[in-house]
Design an enzyme around this catalytic site. Structure first.
Site, PDB file in Angstrom:
ATOM      1  N   TYR A 201      68.039  48.520  61.505  1.00 30.17           N
ATOM      2  CA  TYR A 201      69.493  48.368  61.526  1.00 30.17           C
ATOM      3  C   TYR A 201      69.943  47.271  62.491  1.00 30.17           C
ATOM      4  CZ  TYR A 201      69.988  52.771  58.929  1.00 30.17           C
ATOM      5  OH  TYR A 201      69.926  53.753  57.978  1.00 30.17           O
TER       6      TYR A 201
ATOM      7  N   ASP B 102      57.557  60.038  53.838  1.00 28.96           N
ATOM      8  CA  ASP B 102      57.710  60.541  52.474  1.00 28.96           C
ATOM      9  C   ASP B 102      57.291  62.005  52.384  1.00 28.96           C
ATOM     10  OD1 ASP B 102      55.193  59.584  53.102  1.00 28.96           O
ATOM     11  OD2 ASP B 102      54.830  58.631  51.164  1.00 28.96           O
TER      12      ASP B 102
END
Length: 406
Positions: free
Chosen positions: A182, A265
């Site tokens: 970010y 994941d």
């Protein structure tokens, strides 16, 4: 005090105690962490950022709760309300005015409602409400985001998961907030060798950034159930390889904490398959952003969950994790409980006012026990109420309850 499935009391240890035994070789680069901005005068300045959508509605309710517990516990609170997000864009043309950031920096703590909305979705990036939030976090230098996700017995049926899966879930996501993709550079738009337009971002972490968030996570786990799961993608990403290396090295300093590692994941899958396996999760900025929202839905509603963002110095930022919900804004349908619980975290983590925080936490549980529900958590047999009435019921409970001793 560790949270339990029937309690909303979050662990609150001043962050500077995290380094009382051993100081990391990275610590000198950024200093020690403190939690409380309290002063002996027992008078606190709080910056309120209502923001957009339902933000003004929920902030109004939380403000009333702060005023009430302050009067009961014998300290003063003064509020300064400032524009941010879309409201600031409409008023002055930028998502975070200098005056707003300066107010937040000078305060003892900042409480944010929500930002964003359809109206500003097509704005250029620097004129989006969300850019103001990133600027605020960067300006306050808050790097540790704590997001509890607890399934309350009163709301277990509101979860979309089977009761046997959701019941008893009590976890904390510790998210690194100011590094990673970010904020990493280089970033931007360009053209590749084939003349095609490309967009690119950089996932980058310095060792000290990983060290400081990992220490907070270890300490958080130590004061909960002693289990820490570090989530990364170390089988693919170099930044995650460094993350895992540093977190693993720190484990020897916390022999009472059981450390495990999980790829992101798999973690996303395990959160819905068997969320009770988790106690404390620590992860980077983008993974934490996603996983904490996923964890919130296990509880039944994103409208129930608070968060605290803390830094090495200066005031913390406290906010519900839900969005601005423009589709119900101004209709008295918002759930104010996440914001009220964020106010409790503000009192506990930001001001060190434990008893005042406990009053709000206990009152929220009492109000739920009495059967009051906003639309997002409503089910048959309970009383449907709006934002204002829910807030009023919590205030009634605050005024009538005496919390247990700290």
């Amino acid at each position: 005090m560790a949270a339990s499935s029937s309690s909303l009391q979050f662990t609150a240890t001043p962050f500077n105690q995290f380094y009382s035994k051993q100081v990391s070789k990275y610590a000198t680069k950024w200093g020690t962490i403190r939690c409380s901005a309290a002063s002996p005068s027992k008078s606190y300045n709080i910056t309120l950022l209502p923001g957009d959508g339902i933000g003004p509605e929920v902030i109004s309710v939380a403000k009333n709760a702060l005023q009430l517990v302050a009067s009961i516990e014998g300290f003063k609170v003064a509020f300064e309300e400032m524009p941010m997000g879309g409201a600031a864009l409409d008023a002055v043309g930028v998502p975070l005015p200098d005056e707003t950031l300066n107010s937040a920096k000078k305060s003892d703590a900042t409480l944010l409602g929500a930002i964003g909305g359809y109206k500003w979705d097509k704005n250029e990036k620097h004129l989006k409400p969300e850019t103001g939030l990133l600027q605020l976090r960067e300006g306050l230098q808050v790097f540790a985001n704590l997001r509890p996700a607890t399934v309350l017995p009163q709301l277990v049926d509101a979860s979309t998961l089977k009761k046997e899966v959701a019941e008893g879930v009590d976890l904390m996501v510790v998210r690194e907030l100011t590094g990673g993709i970010y904020f990493g550079k280089p970033r931007g738009f360009s053209t590749n060798e084939n003349g095609q337009e490309i967009g690119f971002n950089t996932e980058v972490y310095a060792a000290y950034e990983i060290d400081r968030i990992a220490r907070i996570a270890f300490e958080t786990a130590r004061k909960r159930r002693g289990k820490l799961c570090s989530v990364d993608k170390a089988n693919v990403l170099e930044a995650s390889m460094l993350w895992r290396k540093i977190v693993t090295a720190l484990a020897s300093e916390y022999p009472d904490v059981e450390l495990s590692h999980m790829y992101v994941d798999n973690a996303a899958m395990q959160l819905v398959r068997n969320p009770k396996q988790f106690d404390t999760i620590v992860t980077n900025n983008i993974f934490g952003d996603i996983l904490s929202d996923e964890a919130s839905m296990i509880t039944g509603s994103i409208g129930m969950l608070p968060s605290a963002s803390l830094g090495a110095a200066g005031p913390g930022l406290f906010e519900p994790i839900h969005g601005s919900a423009p589709d119900i804004a101004g209709q008295d349908k918002a759930n104010p409980l996440a914001t009220m619980l964020s106010a409790a975290m503000l009192l506990k983590y930001g001001l060190g006012e434990e008893k005042a925080a406990q009053r709000i936490e206990a009152a929220v549980l009492d109000t739920l026990n009495q059967g009051f529900r906003t639309g997002d958590i409503h089910s048959a047999g309970h009383k449907l109420v709006g934002c204002k009435e829910m807030g009023e019921e919590v205030l009634k409970s605050i005024d009538s309850k005496t919390p247990a001793a700290v």
